[in-house]
Design a protein around this motif. Sequence first.
Motif: not given
Length: 367
Positions: A85-92, A237-243
């Motif tokens: 599963t791909k989970h959002i990293s948020w600020s990681m 890309e949402q560099a600050n939290g979108g991975l």
Amino acid sequence: MALDNLEHTFINMDENLPIKIVYKANKPFVFPRINNITLPSNFVYKKSEFDTKKYIDSSYTQGFLFIQNDTIQYENYWRGQQEDTKHISWSMAKSYVSALFGIAIEEGYIKSINQTVDEYLPELKGSGYDNVKIKDVLQMSSGVKFNEDYSDPKSDINRYWEGFVFGGSQDEFAATLENERPPGTYNKYVSIDTHVLGMIIVKATGKSLAENLEEKIWKPIGNEYDAYWLADGYGMEQANGGLNASLRDFAKLGRLYLNKGNWEGKQIVPAKWIEQSTSITEEYLMPQSENSESKGIGYGYQWWIPDGTEGEFMAIGVFNQHIYVNPTTNTIIVKNSANKNYYDGNNPYASTRTHLELYRKLAHLNE
């Protein structure tokens, strides 16, 4: 963001937002593993005892991974998340951007962190980032005025997020921010600082963040699954939290940093960059500094540095996303969560400091 639907949302961010895919490695690196250990029954923080299983459940954990001496000791999933599963990293994600920045410097695309932002981004002249050193942006000390309170519907971070969801330009948002104090004097967490770092990487390398990540980190360290990065309506890309990635692939960033940027004999991120990223170099970045808004935890180049003597460092995202690294005990812990109580400052199950004591208990389990 509706707090009652986080468990589904955090593992399905691609349902409603544009994405850029980061493709997996051709030859995946797979951590050796043993049968799941029995977790310690309890741990203590500030003289309060917590039941470990209850703590993991009450912090709405979706994935928990404990690696020591390069071997998975414990891995488990709940609330819809699975190993692929791909989970959002948020600020990681900020810590990944830092790694890409160090690589771009090493490859000569960016000359120095002592340059100013506007040398690369003239479109930010006249904004709060005008004449601010890149180093101050890396260390969340840009001096830019920003309200990062997620619980305030009118805060800057929620205004930014609303614009992002509706396809607005993050670059244009960054240009609207203003300065409130001299750069390099005070540690204040400003998520748009990381977006500005992302803008510099894209401008300097001529490649998107997703392309940079895939080419420079994702494939070289043998990530097992594709990832994706959320993007705005302009393709940034949402560099600050979108991975968004799998639990084990998040752990590989921890392993890369634990090994000082070296992966199976190949230097991926410069060792000096990793040392600088996970060290505190200024008084205002110290955990107990009066010139820091983040009391009790220090800061490096987009990495958090807990108060302690073991060289620990962490990537931290909102709602209790964590990559914890302890070089002294050769430990990596990754946690994905959907903690709907995150905004409750009095809830110990939402506290980063309480989580840290659980991680420390695991790190020293065999002593």
